[in-house]
Design a protein around this motif. Structure first.
Motif, PDB file in Angstrom:
ATOM      1  N   VAL A   1      27.185  32.486  37.997  1.00  0.00           N
ATOM      2  CA  VAL A   1      27.300  33.071  39.330  1.00  0.00           C
ATOM      3  C   VAL A   1      26.049  32.815  40.176  1.00  0.00           C
ATOM      4  CG1 VAL A   1      27.440  35.309  40.502  1.00  0.00           C
ATOM      5  CG2 VAL A   1      28.974  34.798  38.606  1.00  0.00           C
ATOM      6  N   GLY A   2      24.899  32.755  39.520  1.00  0.00           N
ATOM      7  CA  GLY A   2      23.654  32.567  40.259  1.00  0.00           C
ATOM      8  C   GLY A   2      23.221  33.829  40.976  1.00  0.00           C
ATOM      9  N   GLY A   3      23.587  34.978  40.444  1.00  0.00           N
ATOM     10  CA  GLY A   3      23.228  36.248  41.050  1.00  0.00           C
ATOM     11  C   GLY A   3      23.688  37.402  40.182  1.00  0.00           C
ATOM     12  N   GLU A   4      23.614  38.572  40.753  1.00  0.00           N
ATOM     13  CA  GLU A   4      23.910  39.799  40.017  1.00  0.00           C
ATOM     14  C   GLU A   4      25.386  39.894  39.620  1.00  0.00           C
ATOM     15  OE1 GLU A   4      21.563  42.010  39.056  1.00  0.00           O
ATOM     16  OE2 GLU A   4      20.108  40.662  39.962  1.00  0.00           O
ATOM     17  N   VAL A   5      25.593  40.486  38.449  1.00  0.00           N
ATOM     18  CA  VAL A   5      26.939  40.723  37.929  1.00  0.00           C
ATOM     19  C   VAL A   5      26.986  42.105  37.293  1.00  0.00           C
ATOM     20  CG1 VAL A   5      27.458  38.279  37.505  1.00  0.00           C
ATOM     21  CG2 VAL A   5      26.387  39.645  35.708  1.00  0.00           C
ATOM     22  N   VAL A   6      28.192  42.630  37.173  1.00  0.00           N
ATOM     23  CA  VAL A   6      28.404  43.878  36.445  1.00  0.00           C
ATOM     24  C   VAL A   6      29.565  43.678  35.495  1.00  0.00           C
ATOM     25  CG1 VAL A   6      27.459  45.413  38.212  1.00  0.00           C
ATOM     26  CG2 VAL A   6      29.880  44.804  38.296  1.00  0.00           C
ATOM     27  N   THR A   7      29.495  44.351  34.345  1.00  0.00           N
ATOM     28  CA  THR A   7      30.576  44.287  33.366  1.00  0.00           C
ATOM     29  C   THR A   7      31.777  45.041  33.906  1.00  0.00           C
ATOM     30  OG1 THR A   7      28.904  44.348  31.607  1.00  0.00           O
ATOM     31  CG2 THR A   7      31.199  44.719  30.958  1.00  0.00           C
TER      32      THR A   7
ATOM     33  N   ARG B   1      38.447  34.864  41.729  1.00  0.00           N
ATOM     34  CA  ARG B   1      37.827  34.803  43.055  1.00  0.00           C
ATOM     35  C   ARG B   1      36.430  35.420  43.038  1.00  0.00           C
ATOM     36  NH1 ARG B   1      37.171  37.629  47.487  1.00  0.00           N
ATOM     37  NH2 ARG B   1      38.261  39.472  46.746  1.00  0.00           N
ATOM     38  N   THR B   2      36.298  36.593  42.391  1.00  0.00           N
ATOM     39  CA  THR B   2      35.005  37.287  42.360  1.00  0.00           C
ATOM     40  C   THR B   2      34.555  37.603  40.935  1.00  0.00           C
ATOM     41  OG1 THR B   2      36.027  39.472  42.549  1.00  0.00           O
ATOM     42  CG2 THR B   2      35.393  38.374  44.624  1.00  0.00           C
ATOM     43  N   SER B   3      35.281  37.073  39.951  1.00  0.00           N
ATOM     44  CA  SER B   3      34.973  37.426  38.570  1.00  0.00           C
ATOM     45  C   SER B   3      34.918  36.193  37.676  1.00  0.00           C
ATOM     46  CB  SER B   3      36.016  38.404  38.027  1.00  0.00           C
ATOM     47  OG  SER B   3      37.285  37.772  37.972  1.00  0.00           O
TER      48      SER B   3
ATOM     49  N   PHE C   1      36.550  38.774  24.617  1.00  0.00           N
ATOM     50  CA  PHE C   1      36.415  38.316  25.990  1.00  0.00           C
ATOM     51  C   PHE C   1      35.821  39.450  26.811  1.00  0.00           C
ATOM     52  CE2 PHE C   1      39.700  35.246  24.820  1.00  0.00           C
ATOM     53  CZ  PHE C   1      39.260  34.109  25.479  1.00  0.00           C
ATOM     54  N   LEU C   2      34.983  39.104  27.765  1.00  0.00           N
ATOM     55  CA  LEU C   2      34.455  40.073  28.719  1.00  0.00           C
ATOM     56  C   LEU C   2      34.674  39.532  30.122  1.00  0.00           C
ATOM     57  CD1 LEU C   2      32.277  39.981  26.151  1.00  0.00           C
ATOM     58  CD2 LEU C   2      31.311  41.850  27.463  1.00  0.00           C
ATOM     59  N   THR C   3      34.849  40.434  31.073  1.00  0.00           N
ATOM     60  CA  THR C   3      34.968  40.062  32.475  1.00  0.00           C
ATOM     61  C   THR C   3      33.809  40.686  33.234  1.00  0.00           C
ATOM     62  OG1 THR C   3      37.369  40.005  32.315  1.00  0.00           O
ATOM     63  CG2 THR C   3      36.435  40.149  34.533  1.00  0.00           C
ATOM     64  N   PHE C   4      33.172  39.869  34.052  1.00  0.00           N
ATOM     65  CA  PHE C   4      32.083  40.322  34.918  1.00  0.00           C
ATOM     66  C   PHE C   4      32.466  40.046  36.356  1.00  0.00           C
ATOM     67  CE2 PHE C   4      30.095  39.869  30.885  1.00  0.00           C
ATOM     68  CZ  PHE C   4      29.072  40.795  30.874  1.00  0.00           C
ATOM     69  N   VAL C   5      32.074  40.940  37.241  1.00  0.00           N
ATOM     70  CA  VAL C   5      32.287  40.776  38.666  1.00  0.00           C
ATOM     71  C   VAL C   5      30.933  40.482  39.306  1.00  0.00           C
ATOM     72  CG1 VAL C   5      32.996  41.929  40.807  1.00  0.00           C
ATOM     73  CG2 VAL C   5      34.312  42.269  38.694  1.00  0.00           C
ATOM     74  N   ALA C   6      30.920  39.455  40.144  1.00  0.00           N
ATOM     75  CA  ALA C   6      29.703  39.123  40.891  1.00  0.00           C
ATOM     76  C   ALA C   6      29.575  40.105  42.049  1.00  0.00           C
ATOM     77  CB  ALA C   6      29.791  37.701  41.429  1.00  0.00           C
ATOM     78  N   ILE C   7      28.352  40.568  42.273  1.00  0.00           N
ATOM     79  CA  ILE C   7      28.133  41.510  43.376  1.00  0.00           C
ATOM     80  C   ILE C   7      27.034  40.998  44.300  1.00  0.00           C
ATOM     81  CG2 ILE C   7      28.998  43.548  42.194  1.00  0.00           C
ATOM     82  CD1 ILE C   7      26.066  44.275  41.542  1.00  0.00           C
ATOM     83  N   ASP C   8      27.151  41.392  45.572  1.00  0.00           N
ATOM     84  CA  ASP C   8      26.144  41.015  46.560  1.00  0.00           C
ATOM     85  C   ASP C   8      25.077  42.108  46.661  1.00  0.00           C
ATOM     86  OD1 ASP C   8      27.220  43.098  48.131  1.00  0.00           O
ATOM     87  OD2 ASP C   8      28.327  41.730  49.436  1.00  0.00           O
TER      88      ASP C   8
END
Length: 163
Positions: free
Chosen positions: A56-62, A91-93, A117-124
């Protein structure tokens, strides 16, 4: 650059690959001498988070831990190797596969001890979801992994009524 973050240019899955090594110490184990499942879960989350962050090149959350299976115990004194990599992007994960290998250093035997498997969402910067780069699927293995992760994602979405 988008909001000071990396571009959304697609990336190859291997660019997100992380290998992390842990040594199981006595304070990490239960009365049976095997590592606590919660400790392994923490290692899995950290390893996968680094993969997500790299892609992502930035912050993520589980957002989700999907199908975590403990397949064999890991004992005090053993070496644990965790490997993670982005398999799928939305799109965002990002969906990441993690495998955990336990190694008995006394005899060199290695075995698969956990996977998930884990899913992370990129956050701004406002803690809101943001777009993620797609994947470049050059190899048959990358395509197979992508389809496997997509199936896991689709099942998870169905289970929670999100599809």
């Amino acid at each position: 650059m988008i909001d000071g973050l990396e571009s959304l240019a697609p990336k190859r899955p291997e660019s997100s690959r992380v290998t992390m090594t842990q040594l199981v110490l006595p304070g990490m184990t239960n009365q049976h001498g095997s590592v606590f499942g919660g400790t392994v879960m923490s290692w899995i989350d950290i390893c996968a988070a680094v993969s997500a962050y790299r892609h992502v090149g930035g912050e993520v959350v589980t957002a989700s831990v999907d199908d975590l299976h403990f397949l064999a115990p890991i004992y005090v004194g053993w070496v644990v190797e965790l490997t993670s990599q982005v398999y799928y992007t939305g799109r965002t994960s990002v969906d990441i596969a993690v495998q955990v290998i336990g190694e008995n250093p006394k005899n060199g035997n290695r075995s698969l001890t956990a996977k998930c498997f884990l899913t992370f969402v990129a956050i701004d910067q406002n803690q809101k979801p943001r777009p993620v780069p797609g994947l470049i699927l050059d190899t048959d293995i990358d395509k197979k992994n992508y389809n496997l992760a997509k199936q896991h994602r689709d099942l998870r979405m169905q289970r929670f009524g999100l599809s």
